[in-house]
Motif scaffolding. Structure first.
Motif, PDB file in Angstrom:
ATOM      1  N   GLN A  59     -55.014 -42.426 -24.768  1.00  0.00           N
ATOM      2  CA  GLN A  59     -56.339 -42.964 -25.090  1.00  0.00           C
ATOM      3  C   GLN A  59     -57.071 -43.372 -23.816  1.00  0.00           C
ATOM      4  N   LEU A  60     -56.339 -43.930 -22.858  1.00  0.00           N
ATOM      5  CA  LEU A  60     -56.948 -44.304 -21.580  1.00  0.00           C
ATOM      6  C   LEU A  60     -57.416 -43.067 -20.816  1.00  0.00           C
ATOM      7  N   LEU A  67     -63.437 -49.192 -14.244  1.00  0.00           N
ATOM      8  CA  LEU A  67     -62.679 -48.730 -15.414  1.00  0.00           C
ATOM      9  C   LEU A  67     -62.237 -49.903 -16.268  1.00  0.00           C
ATOM     10  N   LEU A  68     -61.636 -50.917 -15.651  1.00  0.00           N
ATOM     11  CA  LEU A  68     -61.120 -52.060 -16.415  1.00  0.00           C
ATOM     12  C   LEU A  68     -62.230 -52.833 -17.114  1.00  0.00           C
ATOM     13  N   THR A  97     -63.085 -54.325 -23.777  1.00  0.00           N
ATOM     14  CA  THR A  97     -62.965 -53.691 -22.471  1.00  0.00           C
ATOM     15  C   THR A  97     -61.598 -53.019 -22.325  1.00  0.00           C
ATOM     16  N   VAL A  98     -61.488 -52.171 -21.321  1.00  0.00           N
ATOM     17  CA  VAL A  98     -60.205 -51.546 -21.034  1.00  0.00           C
ATOM     18  C   VAL A  98     -59.162 -52.604 -20.689  1.00  0.00           C
ATOM     19  N   GLN A  99     -59.577 -53.639 -19.942  1.00  0.00           N
ATOM     20  CA  GLN A  99     -58.624 -54.697 -19.604  1.00  0.00           C
ATOM     21  C   GLN A  99     -58.094 -55.373 -20.866  1.00  0.00           C
ATOM     22  N   SER A 141     -65.060 -51.448 -18.252  1.00  0.00           N
ATOM     23  CA  SER A 141     -65.785 -50.605 -19.205  1.00  0.00           C
ATOM     24  C   SER A 141     -65.263 -50.816 -20.624  1.00  0.00           C
ATOM     25  N   GLU A 142     -66.109 -50.470 -21.603  1.00  0.00           N
ATOM     26  CA  GLU A 142     -65.736 -50.640 -23.011  1.00  0.00           C
ATOM     27  C   GLU A 142     -65.051 -49.392 -23.536  1.00  0.00           C
ATOM     28  N   ILE A 143     -63.824 -49.537 -23.983  1.00  0.00           N
ATOM     29  CA  ILE A 143     -63.089 -48.417 -24.560  1.00  0.00           C
ATOM     30  C   ILE A 143     -63.272 -48.358 -26.069  1.00  0.00           C
ATOM     31  N   PHE A 188     -57.958 -54.026 -23.808  1.00  0.00           N
ATOM     32  CA  PHE A 188     -57.152 -52.999 -24.478  1.00  0.00           C
ATOM     33  C   PHE A 188     -55.739 -52.952 -23.895  1.00  0.00           C
ATOM     34  N   HIS A 228     -60.578 -41.859 -22.287  1.00  0.00           N
ATOM     35  CA  HIS A 228     -61.695 -42.739 -21.920  1.00  0.00           C
ATOM     36  C   HIS A 228     -62.154 -42.482 -20.485  1.00  0.00           C
TER      37      HIS A 228
END
Length: 278
Positions: free
Chosen positions: A97-98, A113-114, A123-125, A116-118, A127, A101
């Protein structure tokens, strides 16, 4: 009597990835409400994220995603603490999934990246922290590569047959050549060049190698008149070992990688090699 069923436990385990005993305890606390039990486990799991910060995450997986037209591709390294988690379907699903994204969002760097909204509002963080909570191990995302160009390819190498890929290579060529791209990527996976060309080696590294070469040559008692030539030869030997284009090609060691590319009429624009934990 228990205020939940075996089906409730199964559903909660599928939702959270938590152990059976943890799911049962959460269902007891939630009076059998699966949704509330899910929230209880998430809260408890997220509290454990900070406790795991000091742990070492040296296992994990490298995953790749190449566009259907091979004009773009990504590599993502996701780390965890144990090989048991590294090969689990839930961990690998998070990694995939990452990668998807990264391919879609094209972040500039790891910080972008961290942040950003996944998913909507996540956010990725967040997630990654959620994966940390659900899997019960420290989960780390700190490296990725994303290329766009005329032709992008990847090669994934398993160091153990029962584990996911531990080494990933991403290459960009100036024209399509799938077989050559695969061969070059396999070479990179095996020989781990640090740089593409001699010009890419930082000046301070070259000076250090030259200094060591000169001190070694003098310690060997070589004639003063020959020192400069010997030093230059040793520095060139360093370039041959450290740069991809200077290395003997793995599939034909009588030719350099540069020679193989030249004969094919192809230019290698760039490459990234990621090995889990290194």
């Amino acid at each position: 009597m228990a205020n939940y069923t075996a089906a409730d436990v199964k559903k909660l385990r599928e939702l959270t990835g938590a152990g059976m005993l943890d799911c049962k305890n959460a269902l007891v606390e939630a009076d059998g409400d699966v949704t509330k039990a899910n929230e209880i486990l998430r809260v408890k799991g997220l509290k454990g994220v900070a406790k795991r910060e000091g742990r070492s995450a040296e296992n994990g997986a490298v995953t790749s995603l190449i566009a259907a037209d091979a004009t773009s591709g990504v590599l993502v390294e996701l780390k965890c603490e144990t090989d048991f988690v590294a090969k689990s379907p839930k961990f690998l699903a998070v990694a995939d999934q990452l990668a998807a994204h990264v391919a879609a969002s094209k972040p500039a760097d790891i910080e972008a990246l961290l942040a950003s909204e996944i998913e909507a509002g996540k956010t990725v963080q967040a997630f990654v922290d959620e994966a940390n909570a659900n899997l019960g191990e420290k989960i780390v995302l700190d490296r990725f590569a994303a290329y766009e160009g005329a032709f992008v390819a990847s090669y994934m190498h398993r160091t153990m047959p029962d584990l996911p890929p531990q080494i990933g290579v991403l290459v960009e060529l100036d024209k399509a050549d799938a077989d050559l791209a695969k061969g070059i990527a396999q070479h990179i996976a095996a020989f781990a060049p640090k740089y593409l060309t001699a010009e890419d080696v930082p000046a301070e590294i070259v000076e250090s190698e030259r200094r060591v070469a000169e001190e070694t040559t003098r310690a060997e008692g070589k004639p003063e008149a020959a020192i400069a030539k010997i030093v230059e030869g040793r520095v060139n030997g360093f370039f041959k070992d450290a740069t991809l284009l200077g290395q003997p090609y793995a599939l034909d060691n009588k030719k350099s990688v540069q020679k193989v590319l030249d004969e094919a009429g192809v230019t290698l624009k760039r490459f990234t090699r990621i090995k889990v934990g290194i």
